[in-house]
Enzyme design. Sequence first.
Site, PDB file in Angstrom:
ATOM      1  N   GLU A   1       6.665 170.325   2.218  1.00  0.00           N
ATOM      2  CA  GLU A   1       5.874 171.992   1.692  1.00  0.00           C
ATOM      3  C   GLU A   1       6.867 171.871   0.073  1.00  0.00           C
ATOM      4  O   GLU A   1       6.124 172.012  -0.491  1.00  0.00           O
ATOM      5  CB  GLU A   1       5.991 173.141   2.460  1.00  0.00           C
ATOM      6  CG  GLU A   1       7.419 173.436   3.223  1.00  0.00           C
ATOM      7  CD  GLU A   1       7.790 175.132   2.700  1.00  0.00           C
ATOM      8  OE1 GLU A   1       8.412 175.636   3.551  1.00  0.00           O
ATOM      9  OE2 GLU A   1       7.128 176.187   2.362  1.00  0.00           O
TER      10      GLU A   1
ATOM     11  N   ASP B   1      10.098 168.750  10.844  1.00  0.00           N
ATOM     12  CA  ASP B   1       9.192 170.661  11.218  1.00  0.00           C
ATOM     13  C   ASP B   1       7.524 170.868  11.501  1.00  0.00           C
ATOM     14  O   ASP B   1       6.844 171.170  11.931  1.00  0.00           O
ATOM     15  CB  ASP B   1       9.536 171.875  10.062  1.00  0.00           C
ATOM     16  CG  ASP B   1      10.775 171.960   9.390  1.00  0.00           C
ATOM     17  OD1 ASP B   1      11.339 170.936  10.442  1.00  0.00           O
ATOM     18  OD2 ASP B   1      10.979 171.927   8.325  1.00  0.00           O
TER      19      ASP B   1
ATOM     20  N   ARG C   1      26.813 175.794  34.373  1.00  0.00           N
ATOM     21  CA  ARG C   1      26.521 176.247  33.101  1.00  0.00           C
ATOM     22  C   ARG C   1      25.127 176.695  32.669  1.00  0.00           C
ATOM     23  O   ARG C   1      23.947 176.085  32.731  1.00  0.00           O
ATOM     24  CB  ARG C   1      27.571 175.390  32.358  1.00  0.00           C
ATOM     25  CG  ARG C   1      29.085 175.931  32.687  1.00  0.00           C
ATOM     26  CD  ARG C   1      30.100 174.686  31.153  1.00  0.00           C
ATOM     27  NE  ARG C   1      31.317 175.099  31.577  1.00  0.00           N
ATOM     28  CZ  ARG C   1      31.942 174.048  30.668  1.00  0.00           C
ATOM     29  NH1 ARG C   1      31.585 173.040  30.615  1.00  0.00           N
ATOM     30  NH2 ARG C   1      32.927 174.511  30.794  1.00  0.00           N
TER      31      ARG C   1
ATOM     32  N   GLY D   1      13.519 172.903  12.501  1.00  0.00           N
ATOM     33  CA  GLY D   1      12.753 173.741  12.715  1.00  0.00           C
ATOM     34  C   GLY D   1      12.120 174.513  11.494  1.00  0.00           C
ATOM     35  O   GLY D   1      10.368 174.452  10.919  1.00  0.00           O
TER      36      GLY D   1
ATOM     37  N   GLU E   1      16.083 177.254  15.121  1.00  0.00           N
ATOM     38  CA  GLU E   1      16.680 177.930  14.308  1.00  0.00           C
ATOM     39  C   GLU E   1      16.539 178.581  13.631  1.00  0.00           C
ATOM     40  O   GLU E   1      17.392 179.759  13.259  1.00  0.00           O
ATOM     41  CB  GLU E   1      17.948 176.556  13.050  1.00  0.00           C
ATOM     42  CG  GLU E   1      16.348 176.172  12.211  1.00  0.00           C
ATOM     43  CD  GLU E   1      17.211 174.754  11.574  1.00  0.00           C
ATOM     44  OE1 GLU E   1      18.061 174.877  11.326  1.00  0.00           O
ATOM     45  OE2 GLU E   1      15.810 174.589  10.487  1.00  0.00           O
TER      46      GLU E   1
ATOM     47  N   ARG F   1      27.309 177.580  26.676  1.00  0.00           N
ATOM     48  CA  ARG F   1      27.871 176.793  25.591  1.00  0.00           C
ATOM     49  C   ARG F   1      26.333 176.638  25.013  1.00  0.00           C
ATOM     50  O   ARG F   1      25.580 176.197  25.867  1.00  0.00           O
ATOM     51  CB  ARG F   1      28.082 175.473  26.356  1.00  0.00           C
ATOM     52  CG  ARG F   1      29.910 175.697  27.542  1.00  0.00           C
ATOM     53  CD  ARG F   1      30.845 175.899  26.623  1.00  0.00           C
ATOM     54  NE  ARG F   1      31.946 175.630  27.252  1.00  0.00           N
ATOM     55  CZ  ARG F   1      32.593 176.349  27.992  1.00  0.00           C
ATOM     56  NH1 ARG F   1      32.438 178.139  27.727  1.00  0.00           N
ATOM     57  NH2 ARG F   1      33.680 176.447  28.528  1.00  0.00           N
TER      58      ARG F   1
ATOM     59  N   GLN G   1      19.357 165.391  14.368  1.00  0.00           N
ATOM     60  CA  GLN G   1      17.313 165.626  15.014  1.00  0.00           C
ATOM     61  C   GLN G   1      16.805 164.613  13.545  1.00  0.00           C
ATOM     62  O   GLN G   1      15.506 164.067  14.188  1.00  0.00           O
ATOM     63  CB  GLN G   1      16.866 166.444  15.144  1.00  0.00           C
ATOM     64  CG  GLN G   1      17.804 167.569  16.193  1.00  0.00           C
ATOM     65  CD  GLN G   1      17.202 169.298  15.632  1.00  0.00           C
ATOM     66  OE1 GLN G   1      15.838 169.532  16.616  1.00  0.00           O
ATOM     67  NE2 GLN G   1      18.597 169.377  14.624  1.00  0.00           N
TER      68      GLN G   1
HETATM   69  O1  F6P Z   1      13.272 170.467   6.935  1.00  0.00           O
HETATM   70  C1  F6P Z   1      13.490 169.699   7.713  1.00  0.00           C
HETATM   71  C2  F6P Z   1      14.702 170.628   7.706  1.00  0.00           C
HETATM   72  O2  F6P Z   1      16.002 169.341   8.864  1.00  0.00           O
HETATM   73  C3  F6P Z   1      14.155 171.404   8.653  1.00  0.00           C
HETATM   74  O3  F6P Z   1      13.882 171.572   9.850  1.00  0.00           O
HETATM   75  C4  F6P Z   1      15.934 172.081   8.416  1.00  0.00           C
HETATM   76  O4  F6P Z   1      16.174 173.616   8.399  1.00  0.00           O
HETATM   77  C5  F6P Z   1      15.737 171.983   7.473  1.00  0.00           C
HETATM   78  O5  F6P Z   1      15.723 170.641   6.659  1.00  0.00           O
HETATM   79  C6  F6P Z   1      17.891 171.364   6.629  1.00  0.00           C
HETATM   80  O6  F6P Z   1      17.782 171.161   5.398  1.00  0.00           O
HETATM   81  P1  F6P Z   1      19.386 170.338   5.043  1.00  0.00           P
HETATM   82  O7  F6P Z   1      18.974 168.766   5.290  1.00  0.00           O
HETATM   83  O8  F6P Z   1      19.114 170.370   3.329  1.00  0.00           O
HETATM   84  O9  F6P Z   1      21.103 170.974   5.413  1.00  0.00           O
END
Ligand code: F6P
Length: 369
Positions: free
Chosen positions: A123, A147, A182, A190, A242, A286, A294
């Site tokens: 975006e 994302d 656990r 995302g 997140e 945990r 990812q």
């Molecule tokens: O937009 C991709 C992304 O991996 C998001 O999922 C995440 O919040 C962000 O980028 C993390 O950004 P950076 O690589 O700047 O830590």
Amino acid sequence: MAKRIGILTGGGDCPGLNGAIKWATKTALDPLLAKSRREKMEVVGIREGWKGLVEVDPDDQTSLDRWILPLDEMVVRTWDRYGGSNLGTSRVNPFSSQEDRSEAVIEHLKGLKIDALVAIGGEDTLGVANRLFKMGVKIVGIPKTIDSDLSGTDYTLGYDSALNVITEEVDKLRTTAGSHSRIFIVETMGRHAGWLTLESGEAAGAYIILIPEYEFEVDRVCQLLEERRDAGARYSIVVVSEGAKVKGEGEIYYNDKEDDFGHKALGGIARFLAKAIEKRCGFETRHVILSHLQRGGSPSARDRLMGRRFGIAAVDLIMRDNYGRMVSSLKGEITSVPLEQAVEKLRTVDVERYYDTRRYNGRMSTLLP
Ligand code: F6P
């Protein structure tokens, strides 16, 4: 005279970018295609996204060596097998509220004699592309982001590879979770869209999936975990995005710093939830934050394939002088949509259609009409 194409990757990296660069380059330089279109093309890579176009001095060879990489068939030959971006990337915004460098970008494109630009990004990167297009830059976009939150396309590069990483990591956690009896909370990326969390949770068979589009209650999470323990399960996996929020509360940030596009780094919900569960229901819990793992590793077969298709389609648009568009995949077909449409609003999870708000998981009822 040959048409000169510039390619850049912006925003967070992910597997699939290098494949798109390779196939855009190969398509642009293919001798048979060049013959039929009666037009030669040249391709250069721009290093580190918009930063490269802001910083480069087209009249200085040292600067050109630093920011511009001429691409040909032999340079890109093996790129599709590797994750990340061989051109590098950055989150630099030429329209930053601190300093607007968009006119410099346009000047530098002229100085570099770049006739058309391929911007590969999400975006933010494509938002910049759209604004530059409106200022007269000939530009096309390729969608990428783990994302999967761009409108106008069913697929964004990197998404499938990230899904696979999460699924594998959750599989690994199962054995240790089971041995110790656990609860494991796995935090996924995302940002404000729950696709990655929902679909990786479904693929991995997580017991609970928490997404940004639906605020959750800790009591309900505990209730579900208790029901499951009572049913005899030794462990449970909770996948949390997140950007997920407790009802009535805000997002949790890793820190308060904003990037050039005004985003703060999300992170910490898994730790919060693990503590809350231990406190409220007494289960040993945990947490694991998968973070940038990812976006790592090599591209999945799907990302290689889509990188190829998107790369070819982007050059197709340039050959037709059809600018201001993003290549896309809709219902399995490669097509294109206006950049404006791709970035005007985030594609988030339709809760009613895909999410079970009682079970905090993907819907189990059929999606058939
Ligand atoms: O937009 C991709 C992304 O991996 C998001 O999922 C995440 O919040 C962000 O980028 C993390 O950004 P950076 O690589 O700047 O830590």
